[in-house]
Design a protein around this motif. Sequence first.
Motif, PDB file in Angstrom:
ATOM      1  N   TRP A   3      -6.922   8.264   4.228  1.00 35.63           N
ATOM      2  CA  TRP A   3      -7.449   7.968   5.561  1.00 35.63           C
ATOM      3  C   TRP A   3      -7.354   6.467   5.790  1.00 35.63           C
ATOM      4  O   TRP A   3      -7.974   5.680   5.078  1.00 35.63           O
ATOM      5  CB  TRP A   3      -8.885   8.423   5.638  1.00 35.63           C
ATOM      6  CG  TRP A   3      -9.490   8.410   6.993  1.00 35.63           C
ATOM      7  CD1 TRP A   3      -8.969   7.885   8.139  1.00 35.63           C
ATOM      8  CD2 TRP A   3     -10.751   8.949   7.342  1.00 35.63           C
ATOM      9  NE1 TRP A   3      -9.817   8.083   9.171  1.00 35.63           N
ATOM     10  CE2 TRP A   3     -10.932   8.734   8.708  1.00 35.63           C
ATOM     11  CE3 TRP A   3     -11.744   9.593   6.637  1.00 35.63           C
ATOM     12  CZ2 TRP A   3     -12.060   9.126   9.382  1.00 35.63           C
ATOM     13  CZ3 TRP A   3     -12.868   9.994   7.315  1.00 35.63           C
ATOM     14  CH2 TRP A   3     -13.028   9.767   8.667  1.00 35.63           C
ATOM     15  N   ARG A   5      -7.618   3.102   8.481  1.00 30.52           N
ATOM     16  CA  ARG A   5      -8.313   2.661   9.708  1.00 30.52           C
ATOM     17  C   ARG A   5      -7.344   2.371  10.842  1.00 30.52           C
ATOM     18  O   ARG A   5      -7.648   2.596  12.001  1.00 30.52           O
ATOM     19  CB  ARG A   5      -9.149   1.423   9.423  1.00 30.52           C
ATOM     20  CG  ARG A   5     -10.301   1.700   8.510  1.00 30.52           C
ATOM     21  CD  ARG A   5     -11.050   0.425   8.242  1.00 30.52           C
ATOM     22  NE  ARG A   5     -11.979   0.631   7.165  1.00 30.52           N
ATOM     23  CZ  ARG A   5     -13.265   0.377   7.259  1.00 30.52           C
ATOM     24  NH1 ARG A   5     -13.766  -0.096   8.367  1.00 30.52           N
ATOM     25  NH2 ARG A   5     -14.055   0.601   6.232  1.00 30.52           N
ATOM     26  N   PRO A  29     -10.431   5.947  13.590  1.00 35.78           N
ATOM     27  CA  PRO A  29     -11.853   6.118  13.280  1.00 35.78           C
ATOM     28  C   PRO A  29     -12.207   7.597  13.169  1.00 35.78           C
ATOM     29  O   PRO A  29     -11.468   8.462  13.638  1.00 35.78           O
ATOM     30  CB  PRO A  29     -12.560   5.469  14.474  1.00 35.78           C
ATOM     31  CG  PRO A  29     -11.568   5.493  15.577  1.00 35.78           C
ATOM     32  CD  PRO A  29     -10.212   5.414  14.931  1.00 35.78           C
ATOM     33  N   SER A  30     -13.338   7.878  12.561  1.00 34.91           N
ATOM     34  CA  SER A  30     -13.703   9.268  12.272  1.00 34.91           C
ATOM     35  C   SER A  30     -13.800  10.138  13.519  1.00 34.91           C
ATOM     36  O   SER A  30     -13.498  11.317  13.475  1.00 34.91           O
ATOM     37  CB  SER A  30     -15.019   9.315  11.499  1.00 34.91           C
ATOM     38  OG  SER A  30     -16.049   8.735  12.268  1.00 34.91           O
ATOM     39  N   GLU A  31     -14.193   9.571  14.640  1.00 27.95           N
ATOM     40  CA  GLU A  31     -14.324  10.367  15.866  1.00 27.95           C
ATOM     41  C   GLU A  31     -12.967  10.739  16.456  1.00 27.95           C
ATOM     42  O   GLU A  31     -12.831  11.749  17.127  1.00 27.95           O
ATOM     43  CB  GLU A  31     -15.121   9.613  16.945  1.00 27.95           C
ATOM     44  CG  GLU A  31     -16.447   9.079  16.508  1.00 27.95           C
ATOM     45  CD  GLU A  31     -16.316   7.710  15.843  1.00 27.95           C
ATOM     46  OE1 GLU A  31     -15.506   6.879  16.292  1.00 27.95           O
ATOM     47  OE2 GLU A  31     -17.014   7.497  14.849  1.00 27.95           O
ATOM     48  N   ALA A  33      -9.739  10.469  14.652  1.00 34.53           N
ATOM     49  CA  ALA A  33      -8.697  10.389  13.618  1.00 34.53           C
ATOM     50  C   ALA A  33      -7.548  11.327  13.960  1.00 34.53           C
ATOM     51  O   ALA A  33      -7.743  12.454  14.395  1.00 34.53           O
ATOM     52  CB  ALA A  33      -9.274  10.736  12.261  1.00 34.53           C
TER      53      ALA A  33
END
Length: 63
Positions: A3, A5, A29-31, A33
Amino acid sequence: MMWLRRTPSDVDTMVHESRRFGVGVMVGPSERAEVLVPPAPFVQRRFTAAGWLFTEQVYQRLR
């Protein structure tokens, strides 16, 4: 799965290498990805005595 950034500068090389080794790549970002390369499915190449015993025990409990 790797993962990151942000997108690396040499995306083509990264995609080629990750497909070669079966490693998936997500960027962002996680929201939000985004999956650039999905991971290769796991394939069991050999059987071990411990793995076989585990399978037998699970099968016995399910019966």
